[in-house]
Design a protein around this motif. Structure first.
Motif, PDB file in Angstrom:
ATOM      1  N   GLU A  34       0.791  -1.092   0.011  1.00 29.15           N
ATOM      2  CA  GLU A  34       0.028  -0.117  -0.036  1.00 29.15           C
ATOM      3  C   GLU A  34       1.000   1.084  -0.130  1.00 29.15           C
ATOM      4  O   GLU A  34       0.490   2.249  -0.666  1.00 29.15           O
ATOM      5  N   ILE A  35       1.837   1.353   0.801  1.00 26.43           N
ATOM      6  CA  ILE A  35       2.973   2.470   0.774  1.00 26.43           C
ATOM      7  C   ILE A  35       3.420   2.556  -0.592  1.00 26.43           C
ATOM      8  O   ILE A  35       3.370   3.682  -1.256  1.00 26.43           O
ATOM      9  N   LEU A  36       3.795   1.543  -1.353  1.00 27.73           N
ATOM     10  CA  LEU A  36       4.584   1.759  -2.487  1.00 27.73           C
ATOM     11  C   LEU A  36       3.439   2.078  -3.646  1.00 27.73           C
ATOM     12  O   LEU A  36       3.918   2.602  -4.613  1.00 27.73           O
ATOM     13  N   SER A  37       2.233   1.695  -3.448  1.00 24.34           N
ATOM     14  CA  SER A  37       1.457   2.087  -4.430  1.00 24.34           C
ATOM     15  C   SER A  37       0.632   3.408  -4.105  1.00 24.34           C
ATOM     16  O   SER A  37      -0.442   3.904  -4.764  1.00 24.34           O
ATOM     17  N   GLU A  38       1.143   4.011  -2.757  1.00 28.38           N
ATOM     18  CA  GLU A  38       0.542   5.354  -2.517  1.00 28.38           C
ATOM     19  C   GLU A  38      -0.829   5.443  -2.167  1.00 28.38           C
ATOM     20  O   GLU A  38      -1.563   6.286  -2.455  1.00 28.38           O
ATOM     21  N   ASN A  39      -1.440   4.425  -1.668  1.00 22.54           N
ATOM     22  CA  ASN A  39      -2.632   4.264  -1.084  1.00 22.54           C
ATOM     23  C   ASN A  39      -3.007   4.489   0.299  1.00 22.54           C
ATOM     24  O   ASN A  39      -4.009   4.155   0.905  1.00 22.54           O
ATOM     25  N   MET A  40      -1.784   5.016   1.075  1.00 20.82           N
ATOM     26  CA  MET A  40      -1.932   4.948   2.335  1.00 20.82           C
ATOM     27  C   MET A  40      -2.651   6.525   2.426  1.00 20.82           C
ATOM     28  O   MET A  40      -2.743   7.375   1.928  1.00 20.82           O
ATOM     29  N   THR A  41      -3.627   6.495   3.811  1.00 19.09           N
ATOM     30  CA  THR A  41      -4.339   7.657   4.084  1.00 19.09           C
ATOM     31  C   THR A  41      -3.808   7.924   5.558  1.00 19.09           C
ATOM     32  O   THR A  41      -3.659   7.164   6.353  1.00 19.09           O
ATOM     33  N   GLY A  42      -4.094   9.104   6.095  1.00 20.20           N
ATOM     34  CA  GLY A  42      -3.908   9.636   7.505  1.00 20.20           C
ATOM     35  C   GLY A  42      -2.519  10.100   7.754  1.00 20.20           C
ATOM     36  O   GLY A  42      -2.509  10.838   8.816  1.00 20.20           O
ATOM     37  N   LYS A  43      -1.683   9.494   7.096  1.00 23.21           N
ATOM     38  CA  LYS A  43      -0.253  10.248   7.363  1.00 23.21           C
ATOM     39  C   LYS A  43       0.464  10.546   5.611  1.00 23.21           C
ATOM     40  O   LYS A  43      -0.274   9.916   4.662  1.00 23.21           O
ATOM     41  N   SER A  44       1.495  11.374   5.796  1.00 21.59           N
ATOM     42  CA  SER A  44       1.913  11.647   4.639  1.00 21.59           C
ATOM     43  C   SER A  44       2.898  10.331   4.099  1.00 21.59           C
ATOM     44  O   SER A  44       3.316   9.399   4.895  1.00 21.59           O
ATOM     45  N   THR A  45       3.074  10.241   2.831  1.00 27.49           N
ATOM     46  CA  THR A  45       3.805   9.091   2.430  1.00 27.49           C
ATOM     47  C   THR A  45       5.410   9.020   3.050  1.00 27.49           C
ATOM     48  O   THR A  45       5.913   7.874   3.294  1.00 27.49           O
ATOM     49  N   PHE A  46       5.705  10.389   3.103  1.00 20.18           N
ATOM     50  CA  PHE A  46       7.012  10.266   3.692  1.00 20.18           C
ATOM     51  C   PHE A  46       7.250   9.983   5.034  1.00 20.18           C
ATOM     52  O   PHE A  46       8.281   9.101   5.409  1.00 20.18           O
ATOM     53  N   GLN A  47       6.278   9.928   5.953  1.00 21.02           N
ATOM     54  CA  GLN A  47       6.301   9.408   7.215  1.00 21.02           C
ATOM     55  C   GLN A  47       6.248   7.846   7.124  1.00 21.02           C
ATOM     56  O   GLN A  47       6.952   7.248   7.927  1.00 21.02           O
ATOM     57  N   TYR A  48       5.389   7.241   6.083  1.00 24.08           N
ATOM     58  CA  TYR A  48       5.285   5.753   6.139  1.00 24.08           C
ATOM     59  C   TYR A  48       6.905   5.322   5.417  1.00 24.08           C
ATOM     60  O   TYR A  48       7.117   4.237   5.968  1.00 24.08           O
ATOM     61  N   LEU A  49       7.467   6.010   4.590  1.00 21.20           N
ATOM     62  CA  LEU A  49       8.571   5.545   4.185  1.00 21.20           C
ATOM     63  C   LEU A  49       9.770   5.478   5.290  1.00 21.20           C
ATOM     64  O   LEU A  49      10.574   4.746   5.471  1.00 21.20           O
ATOM     65  N   GLY A  50       9.622   6.602   6.132  1.00 21.81           N
ATOM     66  CA  GLY A  50      10.644   6.709   7.181  1.00 21.81           C
ATOM     67  C   GLY A  50      10.457   5.539   8.098  1.00 21.81           C
ATOM     68  O   GLY A  50      11.306   5.063   8.720  1.00 21.81           O
ATOM     69  N   ASP A  51       9.226   5.316   8.459  1.00 19.81           N
ATOM     70  CA  ASP A  51       8.711   3.987   9.332  1.00 19.81           C
ATOM     71  C   ASP A  51       9.271   2.800   8.745  1.00 19.81           C
ATOM     72  O   ASP A  51       9.767   1.834   9.362  1.00 19.81           O
ATOM     73  N   LEU A  52       9.145   2.647   7.580  1.00 22.50           N
ATOM     74  CA  LEU A  52       9.387   1.473   6.970  1.00 22.50           C
ATOM     75  C   LEU A  52      11.106   1.244   6.969  1.00 22.50           C
ATOM     76  O   LEU A  52      11.735   0.116   7.054  1.00 22.50           O
ATOM     77  N   GLU A  53      11.696   2.469   6.719  1.00 19.32           N
ATOM     78  CA  GLU A  53      13.262   2.406   6.574  1.00 19.32           C
ATOM     79  C   GLU A  53      13.673   1.806   8.016  1.00 19.32           C
ATOM     80  O   GLU A  53      14.611   0.974   8.240  1.00 19.32           O
ATOM     81  N   HIS A  54      13.099   2.600   9.171  1.00 17.00           N
ATOM     82  CA  HIS A  54      13.464   2.058  10.535  1.00 17.00           C
ATOM     83  C   HIS A  54      13.255   0.589  10.689  1.00 17.00           C
ATOM     84  O   HIS A  54      14.122  -0.072  11.314  1.00 17.00           O
TER      85      HIS A  54
END
Length: 430
Positions: free
Chosen positions: A41-61
């Motif tokens: 969902e992150i990679l398809s940019e279908n996430m809601t509620g947070k910016s994609t950048f925050q999700y990417l940062g969480d995934l990096e961690h």
């Protein structure tokens, strides 16, 4: 030494010494189905509620924590002290890969092309700090920045590991995308080691399985369902009609071309054929992947005598049979050489990290289309200031050499006060 897919992280501990490549330990750390779905969902940019950048940062961690614990596990499995590790390589997850030059839409009054784009998600700093080692990451961007495809990158490892003095071979990596490396015999000096993507490997198959089972299953184990289906020519024709298959190498592709959007387009197309059974869909997708491999053979100097399979798709017995039948080439897996098929990518990036740390190119014009040999990857240095000494040790110990003139060590590649970094003699596959 870490390679990441959407369903987990593969880690390999590799010893490279005097031209020999030895696998000390390998392990796969799987993600939960829920996490895999979240990543998709992150990679398809279908996430809601947070910016994609925050999700990417969480995934990096998350990835950095997994890689750190996996490294400890590999050391334990091989009875190696973490202090004995010289360096590491991490590929991360490819978030976006469009290597073709393009005209940006935002501000470009002169309508000027800019280079392609490739983005890998990773956080190498935690791994470097934890073990006090240099970590190589972001392997593709240097190649793309000079006009290369940035993929496939494992070519030089394939050549070091699987080339033969007398037999023309090819290595086929069956990941989400399939890529082919042609490995001419050492005696065929006029033939070129060529590498390129052949199209979808497992990607459409996995998407179809997830769709059919409503997310309960993410792949067709051993190809059991596709083996019982019947190929529907309409599906194969629809997919193979893509002009990408007619494009000559160098070429690469990815999820942007063969992922969720392509699968959704296929489902829309199939509304005109309401009687296609689920297993027929899987059989048609497997046949298309095999046909893509055959399509790639037209660019090779000669038909290979043996096709060596690696990656998760090599466990798909039905897909393997289709590839062998369609190409007319006998197949084997990397298990014949003592290495698990899923370990090959992480082994390759350990090898590429050694190339980068020793100042050697990771890609060549015949592999990615770059105009000249390119040293790939960025280096996170250890915080104890030991990088110069470590680099010298890596260079002198590895002696990375291959039996091809394009890998000869250039005279200027010296360390101050040292001899040649690598043997100038012709190497031999171990």
């Amino acid at each position: 030494m870490c390679g990441t897919s959407l369903d987990g992280v593969d880690g390999a501990l590799v010893h490279i010494y005097q031209g020999k490549i030895e696998l000390l330990a390998y392990e796969h750390h799987p993600f939960s189905p829920r996490l895999t779905g979240w990543i998709r969902e992150i990679l398809s940019e279908n996430m809601t509620g947070k910016s994609t950048f925050q999700y990417l940062g969480d995934l990096e961690h998350l990835l950095s924590e997994t890689e750190t614990s996996l490294t400890s596990r590999l050391c334990s499995l091989s009875s190696i002290s973490p202090s004995d590790i010289d360096g590491a390589g991490t590929h991360g997850i490819t978030a976006y890969h469009r290597p073709s030059p393009h005209v940006p839409s935002w501000e470009n009054p002169e309508n000027t092309n800019i280079p392609g784009i490739t983005i890998q998600i990773s956080n190498p700093y935690r791994l470097s700090r934890k073990y006090g080692i240099p970590v190589v990451y972001d392997f593709r961007r240097a190649d793309v920045s000079v006009g290369g495809e940035g993929a496939p990158l494992a070519t030089l490892f394939h050549r070091a590991a699987f080339s033969d003095p007398h037999e023309n071979r090819a290595f086929l990596n069956l990941g989400g995308i399939a890529n082919l490396t042609y490995l001419p015999a050492f005696s065929n000096a006029r033939q070129t080691c060529l590498s390129f993507d052949t199209g979808p490997g497992n990607m459409l198959l996995d998407l179809a399985m997830s769709h059919i089972t409503h997310g309960e299953e993410t792949y067709d184990k051993n190809g059991q369902r596709s083996a019982s289906g019947t190929v529907q020519k309409c599906i194969q024709d629809f997919l193979l009609d893509d002009p990408w298959f007619s494009k000559p190498p160098p070429k690469s592709t990815g999820r942007e071309d063969w992922g969720e959007e392509k699968f959704a387009t296929l489902l829309t197309f199939l509304k005109n054929y309401p009687f296609v059974q689920n297993n027929d869909l899987l059989a048609s997708l497997a046949e298309t992947s095999a046909a893509g491999v055959l399509s790639g053979f037209r660019w090779l100097d000669s038909k290979p005598d043996l096709l060596i399979l690696g990656g998760g798709g090599s466990y798909n017995v039905d897909l393997r049979r289709r590839i062998s039948r369609i190409t007319g080439v006998p197949t084997t897996t990397t298990e014949r050489f003592g290495w698990p098929p899923q370990a090959i990518e992480s082994m390759a990036f350990a090898y590429l990290a050694a190339l980068t740390l020793s100042g050697r190119p990771a890609s060549l014009p015949s592999t990615t289309g770059c105009p000249h040999a390119v040293i790939g990857g960025s280096i996170v240095p250890p915080q104890n200031g030991s990088l110069p000494a470590r680099l010298r040790e890596i260079c002198l110990a590895a002696e990375i050499h291959l039996p091809f003139p394009d890998r000869a060590t250039p005279p200027e590649s010296r360390l101050p006060g040292s001899g040649p970094l690598f043997s100038e003699e012709t190497g031999r596959r171990q």
